[in-house]
Design a protein around this motif. Sequence first.
Motif, PDB file in Angstrom:
ATOM      1  N   LYS A   1       0.698  -1.256   0.100  1.00 33.99           N
ATOM      2  CA  LYS A   1       0.110  -0.045  -0.063  1.00 33.99           C
ATOM      3  C   LYS A   1       0.735   1.375  -0.046  1.00 33.99           C
ATOM      4  O   LYS A   1       1.765   1.019   0.748  1.00 33.99           O
TER       5      LYS A   1
ATOM      6  N   GLN B   1      -0.168  11.145  11.477  1.00 34.64           N
ATOM      7  CA  GLN B   1      -1.062  10.630  10.369  1.00 34.64           C
ATOM      8  C   GLN B   1      -2.763  10.784  10.616  1.00 34.64           C
ATOM      9  O   GLN B   1      -2.865  10.979  11.737  1.00 34.64           O
TER      10      GLN B   1
ATOM     11  N   LEU C   1      -5.846   8.338   9.554  1.00 27.90           N
ATOM     12  CA  LEU C   1      -6.388   7.156   9.115  1.00 27.90           C
ATOM     13  C   LEU C   1      -7.580   6.811   9.222  1.00 27.90           C
ATOM     14  O   LEU C   1      -8.221   7.038  10.400  1.00 27.90           O
TER      15      LEU C   1
ATOM     16  N   HIS D   1      -5.751   7.722   3.876  1.00 31.13           N
ATOM     17  CA  HIS D   1      -4.645   7.566   4.795  1.00 31.13           C
ATOM     18  C   HIS D   1      -3.431   8.560   4.218  1.00 31.13           C
ATOM     19  O   HIS D   1      -3.157   8.710   2.997  1.00 31.13           O
TER      20      HIS D   1
ATOM     21  N   THR E   1       1.289   5.442   0.689  1.00 28.36           N
ATOM     22  CA  THR E   1       0.623   6.522   1.294  1.00 28.36           C
ATOM     23  C   THR E   1       1.196   7.693   1.157  1.00 28.36           C
ATOM     24  O   THR E   1       2.593   7.902   1.264  1.00 28.36           O
TER      25      THR E   1
END
Length: 143
Positions: free
Chosen positions: A4, A54, A56, A62, A6
């Motif tokens: 993934k 962050q 999320l 995200h 981000t």
Amino acid sequence: MSIKTTTHLNFRGAAREALAFYRSVFGGDLTAFTYAQAHAVSDPAEADQVIWGQVLAADGFHIMAYDVPSARAWDPGEIPVFVSVRGDDPEQIGRYWEGLSEGATIVQPLGPASFSPLYGMVRDRFGITWVLDIQPGATLRAG
């Protein structure tokens, strides 16, 4: 194996404010650790700045951010990155657009485009350029 990616945004003293703003737009949980919490303070004036943060959200949104310390060179450039948010719900994309547009510069108004049923580009009040769209080739559902 799966991976993934981000988007990780760099700021100079505005990471916490930016993350709080993005949380207000996209929802989710905000986590922020300061230089003081990480025992990594090199300039006491920057102790409360974000070394790692962050937002999320349960829907998959995200984003990460931190404050580049003054001891490091940092130049955000003219348009160093676009953050792309692609969805399949035009109403939700519209809500994100409204939130990000607060105090922003509209680069391309949200609307139909030749390559997408819904597309727009906005530079938020932190200088980050966002692209919001519906998957090209998708058909919009009747609301």
